[in-house]
Design an enzyme around this catalytic site. Structure first.
Site, mmCIF file in Angstrom:
data_model
loop_
_atom_site.group_PDB
_atom_site.id
_atom_site.type_symbol
_atom_site.label_atom_id
_atom_site.label_comp_id
_atom_site.label_asym_id
_atom_site.label_seq_id
_atom_site.Cartn_x
_atom_site.Cartn_y
_atom_site.Cartn_z
ATOM 1 N N GLU A 1 -34.364 6.695 18.210
ATOM 2 C CA GLU A 1 -34.416 7.946 17.426
ATOM 3 C C GLU A 1 -33.253 8.889 17.711
ATOM 4 O O GLU A 1 -33.453 10.081 17.960
ATOM 5 C CB GLU A 1 -35.758 8.661 17.671
ATOM 6 C CG GLU A 1 -36.953 7.806 17.310
ATOM 7 C CD GLU A 1 -38.292 8.506 17.458
ATOM 8 O OE1 GLU A 1 -38.345 9.607 18.033
ATOM 9 O OE2 GLU A 1 -39.297 7.941 16.988
ATOM 10 N N ASN B 1 -33.421 1.574 17.617
ATOM 11 C CA ASN B 1 -34.727 1.707 16.952
ATOM 12 C C ASN B 1 -34.868 3.107 16.355
ATOM 13 O O ASN B 1 -34.521 4.099 17.009
ATOM 14 C CB ASN B 1 -35.817 1.478 18.017
ATOM 15 C CG ASN B 1 -37.206 1.300 17.464
ATOM 16 O OD1 ASN B 1 -37.422 0.474 16.567
ATOM 17 N ND2 ASN B 1 -38.167 2.056 17.976
ATOM 18 N N HIS C 1 -43.318 3.909 10.248
ATOM 19 C CA HIS C 1 -44.528 4.740 10.214
ATOM 20 C C HIS C 1 -44.647 5.255 8.778
ATOM 21 O O HIS C 1 -43.875 6.104 8.347
ATOM 22 C CB HIS C 1 -44.411 5.894 11.207
ATOM 23 C CG HIS C 1 -44.360 5.434 12.629
ATOM 24 N ND1 HIS C 1 -45.427 4.810 13.242
ATOM 25 C CD2 HIS C 1 -43.382 5.480 13.554
ATOM 26 C CE1 HIS C 1 -45.106 4.509 14.488
ATOM 27 N NE2 HIS C 1 -43.868 4.892 14.700
ATOM 28 N N GLU D 1 -42.887 -0.589 14.751
ATOM 29 C CA GLU D 1 -43.996 0.351 15.013
ATOM 30 C C GLU D 1 -44.819 0.578 13.751
ATOM 31 O O GLU D 1 -45.242 1.696 13.454
ATOM 32 C CB GLU D 1 -43.456 1.699 15.530
ATOM 33 C CG GLU D 1 -42.608 1.567 16.788
ATOM 34 C CD GLU D 1 -42.145 2.904 17.345
ATOM 35 O OE1 GLU D 1 -42.695 3.946 16.960
ATOM 36 O OE2 GLU D 1 -41.215 2.888 18.187
ATOM 37 N N ASP E 1 -47.266 1.269 10.940
ATOM 38 C CA ASP E 1 -48.616 1.744 10.619
ATOM 39 C C ASP E 1 -48.549 2.442 9.264
ATOM 40 O O ASP E 1 -47.498 2.947 8.873
ATOM 41 C CB ASP E 1 -49.265 2.590 11.719
ATOM 42 C CG ASP E 1 -48.450 3.757 12.237
ATOM 43 O OD1 ASP E 1 -47.432 4.138 11.599
ATOM 44 O OD2 ASP E 1 -48.830 4.314 13.281
HETATM 45 C C1 XIL Z 1 -46.073 7.618 20.548
HETATM 46 C C2 XIL Z 1 -47.324 7.060 21.217
HETATM 47 O O1 XIL Z 1 -47.994 6.233 20.301
HETATM 48 C C3 XIL Z 1 -48.234 8.194 21.666
HETATM 49 O O2 XIL Z 1 -49.304 7.685 22.438
HETATM 50 C C4 XIL Z 1 -47.435 9.208 22.489
HETATM 51 O O3 XIL Z 1 -48.268 10.321 22.777
HETATM 52 C C5 XIL Z 1 -46.211 9.675 21.741
HETATM 53 O O4 XIL Z 1 -45.426 8.552 21.389
HETATM 54 N N1 XIL Z 1 -41.892 6.719 17.781
HETATM 55 C C6 XIL Z 1 -41.794 5.976 18.922
HETATM 56 C C7 XIL Z 1 -42.987 5.777 19.782
HETATM 57 O O5 XIL Z 1 -40.732 5.385 19.189
HETATM 58 O O6 XIL Z 1 -42.663 5.693 21.146
HETATM 59 C C8 XIL Z 1 -43.996 6.876 19.583
HETATM 60 O O7 XIL Z 1 -45.185 6.538 20.316
HETATM 61 C C9 XIL Z 1 -44.290 7.062 18.116
HETATM 62 C C10 XIL Z 1 -43.057 7.458 17.362
#
Ligand code: XIL
Length: 299
Positions: A127, A168, A204, A232, A234
């Site tokens: 990020e 990422n 996401h 990641e 969802d």
């Molecule tokens: C999130 C986790 O799922 C949570 O449990 C934590 O509180 C915050 O981080 N991008 C990412 C992940 O790269 O590491 C993040 O994970 C979600 C967004």
């Protein structure tokens, strides 16, 4: 195939899940992980604030629990993450210049070294771009400039030469200003020999996400000579609309030869970081959702 992992393996891919050490006492959670998935990303346990809460004092225990269970089941492990502006311990923020460079380098050397040879891919930097495609102006960027990123990749390569090294990010789910900024960086890294092997697309999403250039975006990165992974995933929503978005993402990965695997950010809606969005493949009682069937059919 009758499980996500076995279905993905038919085309040489993995199907993973983000796993949290805090839920390893939930037998339904552990059983579903072991039955359906063949890869894992520790959800928080490898982040800087957990693994190195004080300078040069390392806490590998929580992630070790996940890694050892994964390895005993023959799963691959994605390492997440070395350099990120969040979940970073306060002591790092007090550093400048060569002291900050040394702390980042030591962090990567120690953490990559601890799991050397056991990690399929590391999210070396997470990020680090703004939505407009420029570098995120966080304190490491401001104090060290653009070079911190390639330094991190070079350090990681030396520390664990067998691991694939990824960049990422999120909101990169199509051809847009942010993904183009990252694309230009990867092209520059490849042209100058900076070691980068893969790009992770967090994905996401919401069920109404516009995925019209999703596959083309994955393909343009692959054409630079890097693997791509959905890291990641969802999708907020429910029912057939949620399932359709999951199906589209899965089909896009399958259509890109260098898309090597998919990882939803959790197993069950019960423990999702997006509380209320019901964004995962299993409901709160570990029942398979429509989205599960859509993904299994698409793999
Ligand atoms: C999130 C986790 O799922 C949570 O449990 C934590 O509180 C915050 O981080 N991008 C990412 C992940 O790269 O590491 C993040 O994970 C979600 C967004």
């Amino acid at each position: 195939a009758s499980t996500l992992g076995a279905a993905a393996a038919q085309s040489g891919r993995y199907f993973g899940a983000a796993i949290s050490q805090s839920h390893l006492g939930d037998s339904a959670y552990v059983n579903t992980w072991g039955t359906e998935f063949n890869s894992v990303t520790p959800e928080n346990e490898m982040k800087w604030d957990t693994v190195e809460p004080s300078r040069n004092q390392f806490n590998f225990g929580p992630a070790d629990q996940i890694v050892s269970q994964a390895r005993s089941r023959g799963m691959s492990v994605r390492g997440h993450t070395f350099v990120w502006y969040q979940q970073i311990p306060g002591w790092v923020n007090g550093l400048n210049g060569n002291d900050l460079r040394a702390a980042i380098s030591n962090h990567i050397n120690q953490v990559a070294g601890h799991w050397k040879g056991q990690i399929y891919a590391w999210d070396v930097v997470n990020e680090a771009f703004e939505e407009n495609g420029t570098r995120r102006q966080w304190f490491v960027q401001q104090r060290l400039g653009d070079g911190y990123m390639e330094d991190a990749f070079r350090t990681a390569r030396a520390a664990d030469p067998a691991a694939k090294l990824c960049y990422n990010d999120y909101n990169t789910d199509g051809i847009n200003a942010k993904s183009t900024g990252i694309y230009n960086m990867v092209r520059d890294f490849k042209s100058r020999g900076v070691p980068i092997d893969c790009v992770g697309f967090q994905s996401h999403l919401g069920q109404g996400a516009n995925l019209s250039s999703y596959q083309a975006n994955l393909q343009r990165f692959a054409d630079l000579g890097v693997d791509v992974q959905i890291t990641e995933l969802d999708v907020g929503g429910s029912g057939s609309a949620q399932a359709a978005t999951y199906r589209a993402v899965t089909q896009a990965c399958l259509a890109v030869a260098r898309c090597t695997g998919i990882t939803p950010w959790g197993i069950t809606d019960k423990y999702s970081w997006r509380a209320g969005d019901t964004p995962l493949l299993f409901d709160g009682n570990y029942n398979k959702k429509q989205a599960y069937t859509a993904v299994l059919d698409a793999l």
